[in-house]
Design a protein around this motif. Structure first.
Motif, mmCIF file in Angstrom:
data_model
loop_
_atom_site.group_PDB
_atom_site.id
_atom_site.type_symbol
_atom_site.label_atom_id
_atom_site.label_comp_id
_atom_site.label_asym_id
_atom_site.label_seq_id
_atom_site.Cartn_x
_atom_site.Cartn_y
_atom_site.Cartn_z
ATOM 1 N N GLU A 8 -12.540 -10.932 11.455
ATOM 2 C CA GLU A 8 -11.916 -9.932 12.275
ATOM 3 C C GLU A 8 -13.028 -9.402 12.917
ATOM 4 O O GLU A 8 -14.080 -8.938 12.433
ATOM 5 N N GLN B 215 0.772 -11.771 3.719
ATOM 6 C CA GLN B 215 -0.760 -11.178 3.791
ATOM 7 C C GLN B 215 -1.076 -10.296 2.710
ATOM 8 O O GLN B 215 -0.602 -9.109 2.794
ATOM 9 N N LYS C 38 -2.436 2.731 11.358
ATOM 10 C CA LYS C 38 -2.372 1.737 12.183
ATOM 11 C C LYS C 38 -0.958 1.853 13.180
ATOM 12 O O LYS C 38 -0.284 2.860 12.943
ATOM 13 N N PHE D 148 0.467 -6.493 2.618
ATOM 14 C CA PHE D 148 0.584 -5.384 3.714
ATOM 15 C C PHE D 148 1.249 -6.106 4.777
ATOM 16 O O PHE D 148 1.432 -5.148 5.810
ATOM 17 N N GLU D 149 1.620 -7.247 4.921
ATOM 18 C CA GLU D 149 2.253 -7.721 5.949
ATOM 19 C C GLU D 149 3.066 -9.404 5.605
ATOM 20 O O GLU D 149 2.607 -9.768 4.844
ATOM 21 N N PRO E 184 0.965 -1.336 -0.033
ATOM 22 C CA PRO E 184 0.013 -0.034 -0.084
ATOM 23 C C PRO E 184 1.082 1.333 0.176
ATOM 24 O O PRO E 184 2.004 1.162 0.755
ATOM 25 N N ILE F 105 -9.150 -10.082 1.404
ATOM 26 C CA ILE F 105 -7.856 -10.562 2.063
ATOM 27 C C ILE F 105 -7.549 -11.992 1.405
ATOM 28 O O ILE F 105 -8.309 -12.849 1.481
ATOM 29 N N MET G 289 -5.738 3.561 5.746
ATOM 30 C CA MET G 289 -5.949 2.683 7.030
ATOM 31 C C MET G 289 -4.574 3.454 7.840
ATOM 32 O O MET G 289 -3.484 3.702 7.347
ATOM 33 N N MET H 299 -4.022 -7.953 0.113
ATOM 34 C CA MET H 299 -5.490 -7.705 -0.248
ATOM 35 C C MET H 299 -5.464 -7.950 -2.052
ATOM 36 O O MET H 299 -4.544 -7.449 -2.427
ATOM 37 N N VAL I 250 -6.626 -0.076 0.864
ATOM 38 C CA VAL I 250 -6.893 -1.126 -0.202
ATOM 39 C C VAL I 250 -8.165 -1.615 -0.005
ATOM 40 O O VAL I 250 -8.486 -2.337 0.647
ATOM 41 N N TYR J 291 -10.176 -4.609 14.056
ATOM 42 C CA TYR J 291 -9.469 -5.646 13.151
ATOM 43 C C TYR J 291 -8.821 -6.517 14.107
ATOM 44 O O TYR J 291 -7.616 -7.114 13.749
ATOM 45 N N GLU K 123 -1.308 4.198 5.615
ATOM 46 C CA GLU K 123 -1.145 4.043 4.203
ATOM 47 C C GLU K 123 -2.589 3.826 3.543
ATOM 48 O O GLU K 123 -3.601 3.934 4.085
ATOM 49 N N GLU K 124 -2.441 3.714 2.225
ATOM 50 C CA GLU K 124 -3.710 3.986 1.467
ATOM 51 C C GLU K 124 -4.673 2.774 1.950
ATOM 52 O O GLU K 124 -4.038 1.631 2.113
HETATM 53 P P1 AMP Z 1 -2.501 -5.890 9.812
HETATM 54 O O1 AMP Z 1 -2.231 -5.784 11.456
HETATM 55 O O2 AMP Z 1 -1.491 -5.015 9.267
HETATM 56 O O3 AMP Z 1 -2.609 -7.347 9.789
HETATM 57 O O4 AMP Z 1 -3.958 -5.475 9.558
HETATM 58 C C1 AMP Z 1 -5.142 -5.966 10.195
HETATM 59 C C2 AMP Z 1 -6.174 -5.988 9.356
HETATM 60 O O5 AMP Z 1 -6.448 -4.468 8.771
HETATM 61 C C3 AMP Z 1 -6.026 -6.720 8.173
HETATM 62 O O6 AMP Z 1 -6.355 -8.081 8.040
HETATM 63 C C4 AMP Z 1 -7.048 -5.787 7.155
HETATM 64 O O7 AMP Z 1 -8.144 -6.509 7.344
HETATM 65 C C5 AMP Z 1 -7.067 -4.776 7.458
HETATM 66 N N1 AMP Z 1 -6.074 -3.761 6.549
HETATM 67 C C6 AMP Z 1 -4.716 -3.877 6.839
HETATM 68 N N2 AMP Z 1 -3.877 -2.964 6.103
HETATM 69 C C7 AMP Z 1 -4.906 -2.536 5.055
HETATM 70 C C8 AMP Z 1 -5.059 -1.668 4.036
HETATM 71 N N3 AMP Z 1 -3.852 -1.052 3.551
HETATM 72 N N4 AMP Z 1 -6.127 -1.561 3.644
HETATM 73 C C9 AMP Z 1 -7.284 -2.010 3.847
HETATM 74 N N5 AMP Z 1 -7.332 -3.165 4.820
HETATM 75 C C10 AMP Z 1 -6.167 -3.169 5.661
#
Ligand code: AMP
Length: 362
Positions: A231, A298, A157, A310-311, A141, A207, A155, A300, A203, A254, A200-201
């Protein structure tokens, strides 16, 4: 001091090949590790935290149980010696990393781990994951450099193991401030977290978490399964009609509560293999000996049919629990019943046969 490859080579050179025991922390994704070890004819040892033994005893997971007050006690010299005496090889997973701790896995745990103990740190640090994605040419992203630069749905985080709690979606600098206040009010964030926000953007996709196994013996990356996450509360929230969502005023969270298996459109598999191959290739150069064993990307998948990652998990990911008895993909390679845990056992079996145990552990 960090444990060297030579230290571990020395330990494993003293192991009795016929006595090798597959061991892991009884948590996270250990059930199929134990079952897989059994299926391949190995002895199994479960390190169990007192009070958390029920599933492992009820599923008859191990031949031997080591009870500890807390998982980090596996580091006690006496326990480590016991593990080495039973020629134990540890399968790493999320709870092993979270409860034993990266510093001590790197410096104090002198028991062979199947995989690369030095890459575990990489998955936890966003900058390092970004470096890997960039080197492997994997789309990630778009990063937004600060709350005042927010010009699209984003998003937001925060670091640390909060299970996605405190994450939020916003599309403007004012929206960011408003949501920050809300999260602080809930006690999920503190004012100091503002500076730690990773933006981050957003997305808007689906998943797909892809589970790979890289074998240093065959030099091949196998795609063994895919999962999606359940989630809370986001997956519940989207079951409410939009109008009611607006009125409910609930904030999405989430927090992963479970996983379910998924298969991708067949035309997407080429991309999935490409990502896994490239990530394994760059990891070998950037963090030798690379991503040995299980790893997960992981992503999208967007409506352009493009995976945006994204991970990563640089060890066995929790989503492997969706194929304890095999996945459609592991079926294509191995027939019935190949879980990630069993794949680990198979790798150890092959390494013993080829006298190459040193090549699969660190
Ligand atoms: P993460 O902690 O990075 O695993 O993110 C937790 C959850 O947030 C993911 O399983 C997705 O559902 C959502 N998510 C994370 N990053 C994004 C993103 N850039 N755009 C949309 N949803 C996201």
């Amino acid at each position: 001091m960090v444990i060297s490859k030579e230290d571990i080579n020395q330990v494993i050179s003293k192991y009795k090949k016929k006595k090798i025991t597959i061991c892991t922390i009884a948590s996270h994704s250990s059930l199929h590790v134990f079952r897989g070890a059994y299926d391949e004819g190995f002895r199994r040892c479960a390190v169990v935290a007192k009070g958390r033994e029920v599933p492992y005893q009820r599923f008859k997971s191990a031949d031997e149980y080591i009870f500890v007050d807390k998982f980090a006690d596996v580091l006690e010299e006496e326990t480590q010696k016991k593990l080495r005496d039973m020629s134990a090889i540890i399968v790493p997973h999320g709870s092993f990393v979270a409860y034993v701790g990266l510093d001590r896995i790197e410096s104090d745990f002198r028991v062979p781990i199947i995989g690369n103990r030095n890459i575990l740190r990489w998955e936890a640090e966003r900058e390092r994951v970004t470096k890997l994605f960039e080197a492997a040419n994997i789309r990630k992203p778009l990063k937004i450099n600060g709350p005042d630069k927010i010009d699209r749905p984003c998003m937001v985080k925060f670091p640390g193991a909060r299970g996605g709690r405190g994450y939020f979606v916003t599309d403007s600098p004012a929206g960011f401030d408003e949501k920050m206040k809300l999260m602080i009010g809930k006690g999920w964030l503190t004012p100091e977290d503002r500076a730690k926000a990773h933006i981050e953007e957003y997305v808007a996709g689906d998943i797909y978490c892809m589970h790979y196994f890289y074998s240093p013996l065959t030099k091949e990356v196998e795609l063994l399964g895919m999962d999606r996450r359940h989630e809370a509360n986001i997956d519940g929230l989207v079951r409410i009609p939009a109008k009611d969502q607006m009125e409910a005023g609930l904030q999405p969270t989430y927090v992963v509560t479970g996983n379910f298996p998924i298969v991708a459109r067949e035309s997407l598999l080429d991309q999935a293999f490409g990502m896994g191959d490239r990530l394994a290739e760059v990891a070998e150069k950037m963090v030798a000996p690379g991503l040995l064993g299980a790893f997960c990307i992981q992503t999208m998948c967007t409506d352009n049919l493009e995976f945006v990652a994204f991970e990563i998990s640089a060890r066995q990911d929790g989503g492997t629990n969706t194929f304890m008895n095999g996945s459609p993909y592991s079926y294509l390679l191995y027939g019935e019943g190949m879980s990630m845990g069993r794949r680990y056992a198979l790798e150890i079996k092959r390494a013993i046969k080829e006298d190459r145990l040193e090549d699969i552990v660190t």
